[in-house]
Scaffold this motif. Sequence first.
Motif, PDB file in Angstrom:
ATOM      1  N   ALA A  15       1.748   9.611   0.294  1.00 45.90           N
ATOM      2  CA  ALA A  15       3.052   9.054  -0.100  1.00 45.90           C
ATOM      3  C   ALA A  15       3.643   8.224   1.038  1.00 45.90           C
ATOM      4  CB  ALA A  15       4.006  10.187  -0.478  1.00 45.90           C
ATOM      5  N   SER A  16       3.549   8.733   2.267  1.00 44.49           N
ATOM      6  CA  SER A  16       4.069   7.991   3.423  1.00 44.49           C
ATOM      7  C   SER A  16       3.299   6.688   3.596  1.00 44.49           C
ATOM      8  CB  SER A  16       3.955   8.829   4.700  1.00 44.49           C
ATOM      9  OG  SER A  16       4.571  10.073   4.513  1.00 44.49           O
ATOM     10  N   ILE A  19       4.450   4.105   1.075  1.00 46.34           N
ATOM     11  CA  ILE A  19       5.767   3.553   1.437  1.00 46.34           C
ATOM     12  C   ILE A  19       5.601   2.485   2.526  1.00 46.34           C
ATOM     13  CG2 ILE A  19       7.976   4.082   2.553  1.00 46.34           C
ATOM     14  CD1 ILE A  19       7.818   6.847   1.153  1.00 46.34           C
ATOM     15  N   TYR A  27       7.639  -7.158   2.893  1.00 48.71           N
ATOM     16  CA  TYR A  27       8.467  -7.701   3.976  1.00 48.71           C
ATOM     17  C   TYR A  27       7.639  -8.122   5.194  1.00 48.71           C
ATOM     18  CZ  TYR A  27      12.157  -5.804   1.109  1.00 48.71           C
ATOM     19  OH  TYR A  27      12.988  -5.537   0.045  1.00 48.71           O
ATOM     20  N   PHE A 137      10.740  -8.269  -7.982  1.00 46.28           N
ATOM     21  CA  PHE A 137      11.459  -7.060  -7.592  1.00 46.28           C
ATOM     22  C   PHE A 137      11.323  -5.988  -8.674  1.00 46.28           C
ATOM     23  CE2 PHE A 137      15.261  -4.463  -7.022  1.00 46.28           C
ATOM     24  CZ  PHE A 137      15.037  -4.084  -5.716  1.00 46.28           C
ATOM     25  N   ALA A 144       6.763   1.434  -8.301  1.00 44.62           N
ATOM     26  CA  ALA A 144       7.277   2.580  -7.545  1.00 44.62           C
ATOM     27  C   ALA A 144       7.680   3.704  -8.498  1.00 44.62           C
ATOM     28  CB  ALA A 144       8.474   2.147  -6.699  1.00 44.62           C
ATOM     29  N   PHE A 148       5.934   7.270  -8.571  1.00 44.91           N
ATOM     30  CA  PHE A 148       6.829   8.387  -8.294  1.00 44.91           C
ATOM     31  C   PHE A 148       6.763   9.426  -9.411  1.00 44.91           C
ATOM     32  CE2 PHE A 148      11.094  10.323  -8.655  1.00 44.91           C
ATOM     33  CZ  PHE A 148      11.145  10.954  -7.435  1.00 44.91           C
ATOM     34  N   LEU A 178      17.684   6.883 -10.162  1.00 46.56           N
ATOM     35  CA  LEU A 178      17.953   5.621  -9.462  1.00 46.56           C
ATOM     36  C   LEU A 178      16.844   4.599  -9.696  1.00 46.56           C
ATOM     37  CD1 LEU A 178      19.332   6.830  -6.000  1.00 46.56           C
ATOM     38  CD2 LEU A 178      20.575   5.567  -7.750  1.00 46.56           C
ATOM     39  N   VAL A 179      15.589   5.040  -9.589  1.00 43.73           N
ATOM     40  CA  VAL A 179      14.487   4.072  -9.676  1.00 43.73           C
ATOM     41  C   VAL A 179      14.365   3.510 -11.084  1.00 43.73           C
ATOM     42  CG1 VAL A 179      12.547   5.655 -10.125  1.00 43.73           C
ATOM     43  CG2 VAL A 179      12.148   3.575  -8.847  1.00 43.73           C
ATOM     44  N   LEU A 182      17.119   1.071 -11.704  1.00 44.71           N
ATOM     45  CA  LEU A 182      16.788  -0.192 -11.040  1.00 44.71           C
ATOM     46  C   LEU A 182      15.817  -1.010 -11.890  1.00 44.71           C
ATOM     47  CD1 LEU A 182      17.482  -1.529  -8.342  1.00 44.71           C
ATOM     48  CD2 LEU A 182      15.432  -0.515  -7.373  1.00 44.71           C
ATOM     49  N   ALA A 185      17.834  -2.380 -14.850  1.00 41.78           N
ATOM     50  CA  ALA A 185      18.775  -3.418 -14.417  1.00 41.78           C
ATOM     51  C   ALA A 185      18.024  -4.701 -14.064  1.00 41.78           C
ATOM     52  CB  ALA A 185      19.579  -2.919 -13.217  1.00 41.78           C
ATOM     53  N   TRP A 189      18.202  -8.349 -15.801  1.00 43.48           N
ATOM     54  CA  TRP A 189      18.531  -9.458 -14.892  1.00 43.48           C
ATOM     55  C   TRP A 189      17.587 -10.643 -15.148  1.00 43.48           C
ATOM     56  CZ3 TRP A 189      19.606  -8.113  -9.066  1.00 43.48           C
ATOM     57  CH2 TRP A 189      20.184  -9.213  -8.435  1.00 43.48           C
TER      58      TRP A 189
END
Lengths: 194, 52
Positions: A15-16, A19, A27, A137, A144, A148, A178-179, A182, A185, A189
Amino acid sequence: MPVSFFSAYSRTIAASAVIVLSIWVFYGGLSAAVYPGLLGFFEWSETTWFGVIGKTWGAAFAFIEAIHLIALAVLGGSIIASDGRVLGLVLTDVSARTVIDRTHTLFAWSLAVLLFTGVFMACGVATKIYYLQVFWFKMLALGAGMLFHYFIRKPLYQYDLSELNPVVVKMTAVSSLLVWFLVAAAGRWIGYSG
Amino acid sequence: MSENTTVKDDETKKNDDQTAALIVAQTFIAFSAIYWFLQIESVRELLQLAYG
């Protein structure tokens, strides 16, 4: 000793790593390097059956989009019901195990419908969404969310929740909400962009 | 003996699953907080530019 540590914490290490890899891809410049090469694929997807139908027959696109939105509502409902139950906010008269198990079936089917209808819709407007930052995005959030759900949340919720650390359980439920919020949304969008 | 080992293995697996969940959940919550804060800030600035 190191071998036993790696095998004992294999999921944590994986998992780490995912990420760190995701941050590096988005990025660290790798996505910018790969991005131009993907244009050909997006242009080709507009020439497929899905792309041609989506572009030339507005009613078909609208029909599929309606199914996409209904599947999104079902997926959102299953997440709100199961994570809301884990947080003790909804369906408190039903056991958490029952809610989690039953909503998982709904989640899996609605996700399959979302992916299928999403690919159809993307083919119809492929060269438009290619240039939309919010589309990429959304793909990041969707990837994700799926990782998850199946590799973190589902294995954790298979235990008896009362035997787990309550802070970890509640943080997992909040993250799940939350995910997927997102994802929803960012999806809407896209409709208001370009 | 083997029963003890199985219990220990289960406990280790549970710890691993919980630690992984904690790390990912922290990342998602922190990312969401920063992301939505920045989005709300940008809308606020736009509204300020438009309406003073």
